[in-house]
Scaffold this motif. Structure first.
Motif, mmCIF file in Angstrom:
data_model
loop_
_atom_site.group_PDB
_atom_site.id
_atom_site.type_symbol
_atom_site.label_atom_id
_atom_site.label_comp_id
_atom_site.label_asym_id
_atom_site.label_seq_id
_atom_site.Cartn_x
_atom_site.Cartn_y
_atom_site.Cartn_z
ATOM 1 N N UNK A 281 35.872 51.288 36.888
ATOM 2 C CA UNK A 281 35.183 50.621 35.109
ATOM 3 C C UNK A 281 37.202 50.394 35.054
ATOM 4 N N UNK A 282 37.958 51.705 35.428
ATOM 5 C CA UNK A 282 38.621 51.446 34.370
ATOM 6 C C UNK A 282 39.597 50.047 34.612
ATOM 7 N N UNK A 283 39.430 50.070 36.581
ATOM 8 C CA UNK A 283 40.637 49.108 36.841
ATOM 9 C C UNK A 283 39.961 48.158 36.577
ATOM 10 N N UNK A 284 38.533 47.652 36.759
ATOM 11 C CA UNK A 284 37.848 46.363 35.595
ATOM 12 C C UNK A 284 37.985 45.833 35.425
ATOM 13 N N UNK A 285 38.410 46.830 34.286
ATOM 14 C CA UNK A 285 39.172 47.017 32.875
ATOM 15 C C UNK A 285 40.070 46.120 32.511
ATOM 16 N N UNK A 286 41.280 46.531 33.872
ATOM 17 C CA UNK A 286 42.288 45.651 33.427
ATOM 18 C C UNK A 286 42.603 44.713 34.508
ATOM 19 N N UNK A 287 41.530 44.282 35.058
ATOM 20 C CA UNK A 287 41.443 43.388 35.844
ATOM 21 C C UNK A 287 40.780 42.134 34.520
ATOM 22 N N UNK A 288 40.092 42.725 33.973
ATOM 23 C CA UNK A 288 39.463 41.600 33.071
ATOM 24 C C UNK A 288 40.737 41.452 32.247
ATOM 25 N N UNK A 289 42.078 42.138 32.231
ATOM 26 C CA UNK A 289 42.757 41.828 31.248
ATOM 27 C C UNK A 289 43.475 40.290 31.594
ATOM 28 N N UNK A 290 43.783 40.408 32.881
ATOM 29 C CA UNK A 290 44.000 39.940 33.934
ATOM 30 C C UNK A 290 43.763 38.399 34.158
ATOM 31 N N UNK A 291 42.109 38.451 34.287
ATOM 32 C CA UNK A 291 41.351 37.268 33.850
ATOM 33 C C UNK A 291 41.522 36.409 33.409
ATOM 34 N N UNK A 292 41.490 37.199 32.276
ATOM 35 C CA UNK A 292 41.604 36.533 30.558
ATOM 36 C C UNK A 292 42.541 35.486 30.381
ATOM 37 N N UNK A 293 44.181 36.615 31.164
ATOM 38 C CA UNK A 293 45.695 35.774 31.043
ATOM 39 C C UNK A 293 45.985 34.381 32.204
#
Length: 546
Positions: A281-293
């Motif tokens: 869950x934590x890593x997916x949250x970081x990945x979400x930021x990366x995907x958004x950028x």
């Protein structure tokens, strides 16, 4: 890592035949459309079918985890014990096809056309080839696999060096050590990269040379014609989506297990499924930021960090550990691999059922499931290369780098076991209790600065984790958008969340066996599709001017 731009229009509408040099008449069915609810680009049926099916899979597995676990185990066992020969034959064909292409006159065809020039220097291209296929598997299996094959599985009937009482059998050591490394190289060498080469070559050829959309379905135009824009093409892309999703979910699950093991080893955090779910869950949250950028602002930065940390970690292990032992592991494994590659590739050998069914079948399914993901990236950075140059470099350069990594890590771990089998944590984790996620940390325990090295390993596992998640989201998004590379951000975020949820439900529903089940179940049909792709590649190359 730069942002290579494919030579295709962002629209999924097939280009006009007057604008491309091709022997294939491109269909004119309009598959374009407008944005739907929540900003999703839902014109393509692939998105709707894939999205709804993925959500249904997640919900059903969460509602019935016990029953799902039984199903996952049955699927894995059937695919690996009954279809292992099929996986091995198909991947052997990929290797032979790639080698044949090198010597054919059609290998002079240049990806992008006769006037195309490479966008990247050899050094930059090699670095990106390696980054594309390098994942959490190097950390998870770099120590585990050489040690396991040496001491447990005994590929090709090679005698194991450790007796039942735990003592070393000296006369068996060298043969078993060489075979353990060779068997590992076999799983990470030419065969795996041939899978990626087939997919990447097909995408590059039909995108750059034929002007078709940057999508898996385009690779089948010589066979299906205009039907690739209808349901036959939709089904192909849907299979690619699920192969990629389950391949990535397996990597995310292994990454979570290894990160959890690292936290346990270094800081005493308990090893449990709940902790692994929190990590995902934590890593997916970081990945979400990366995907958004996006690619430049997120994926590119993380990939560069990933490579730097990986190189530093490797150099630490090589030079702080027994350097000559590590280099000898690479050389010994390479020699044994070249000698044993044909026997290891035999799909009907009977001396090594557990090795072939439990390892090789899973690996080939895993490589196949990653092929759309890695193949798309390799295709995007390889414009301007000749087919011969492309095949040789994609097969050899990444394989050699991985051999060095696996040889050094595996060679040092094997040496630790042989030096002190009674106290070796590698032996305790891999052979005695089979805790694969702890194998790397057992090896690091014997090196200086163990805490620092373990922390770097955890960091590297997490960065691999994030990089796989965000890169995979972009690739799945491209497939479900019919080849667009500029699909809406909400759609990318949706697929990033779905990937994390699939990894979570697979862990809850059966752990490692469930992860393997997902890969093998989706790998079978997609491997057959890729076999057909060899024919379309040949037909496409034959139509090109040389």
């Amino acid at each position: 890592m730069t942002d290579p731009t494919p030579g295709t229009p962002s629209s999924t509408t097939p280009p006009d035949t007057n604008e491309i040099e091709t022997d294939f008449e491109v269909g004119q069915d309009n598959i374009d459309g407008s944005l739907g609810p929540l900003g999703f680009d839902i014109h393509n049926p692939v998105f709707m079918v894939s999205g709804l099916t993925a959500v249904a899979f997640v919900l059903l597995t969460m509602l019935f985890p016990d029953q799902a676990g039984v199903v996952f185990l049955a699927v894995r066992d059937f695919a690996t014990t009954k279809l292992d020969w099929l996986f091995m034959i198909i991947v052997n064909i990929f290797v032979l096809f790639c080698i044949a292409l090198i010597f054919m006159p059609i290998s002079k065809v240049r990806l992008g056309g006769q006037e195309a020039v490479p966008e990247y220097s050899y050094l930059a291209w090699f670095a990106m080839l390696f980054a594309a296929g390098m994942g959490i598997g190097l950390l998870f299996f770099g120590v585990l696999e050489p040690v396991y094959h040496m001491n447990v599985s005994g590929p090709l009937g090679v005698p194991l060096p450790i007796a039942e009482d735990g003592s070393i059998i000296p006369e068996n050591v060298e043969a078993a050590r060489a075979m353990g490394l060779a068997a590992t190289f076999y799983h990470w060498g030419l065969h795996g990269w041939a899978v990626y080469a087939i997919m990447a070559l097909a995408l590059a050829l039909f995108t750059y040379n034929k002007g078709l959309p940057f999508s898996i379905r385009s690779c089948f135009y010589p066979l299906l014609g205009d039907r690739v824009w209808g349901w036959p093409g939709h089904i192909i892309d849907i299979l690619a989506v699920f192969a990629t999703l389950f391949g990535l979910a397996t990597s995310l699950g292994l990454g979570a297990q290894q990160a959890n093991a690292g936290f346990n080893f270094a800081f005493g955090l308990e090893i449990s499924t709940n902790v692994q779910v929190i990590i995902i869950l934590l890593v997916t949250a970081v990945a979400l930021v990366s995907v958004w950028r996006g690619l430049d602002g997120g994926v590119k930065i993380l990939s560069e960090v990933n490579m730097i940390v990986a190189v530093l970690f490797f150099l630490f292990v090589l030079f702080v550990g027994p350097t000559l032992v590590g280099l000898d592991g690479f050389w010994t494994g390479l020699l044994a691999y070249t000698q044993e590659i044909i026997p290891l590739s035999n799909p009907f050998g009977r001396e090594d059922d557990s090795y072939r069914e439990g390892w090789t079948a899973f690996y080939w399914a895993w490589w196949v499931s990653w092929a759309p993901f890695v193949g798309m990236f390799i295709a995007r950075v390889s414009r301007g290369r000749t087919v011969r140059e492309f095949i040789i470099c994609v097969l050899l350069i990444p394989s050699l780098i991985i051999f060095i990594w696996m040889g050094v890590f595996g060679g040092i771990a094997i040496d630790q076991i042989l030096a002190s089998p009674e106290t070796s944590l590698v032996k305790a984790n891999v052979i005695d209790s089979y805790s694969p996620e702890l194998s790397l940390f057992g090896m690091l325990n014997e090196l200086p600065f163990t805490k620092i090295a373990s922390t770097i390993a955890i960091l590297l596992a997490l960065v691999f984790f994030v990089t796989s998640s965000d890169s995979g989201s972009l690739v799945v998004d491209t497939i479900t958008a019919g080849g667009k590379i500029d699909a809406p951000v909400p759609q990318r975020i949706f697929w990033c969340i779905v990937e994390g949820l699939i990894a979570i439900v697979l862990l809850i529903g059966g752990g490692l066996s469930a992860l393997q089940a997902g890969v093998t179940a989706t790998g079978v049909p997609f491997a057959i599709l890729m076999l057909v792709m060899c024919y379309t590649i040949y037909k496409g190359l034959r139509s090109e001017p040389r």
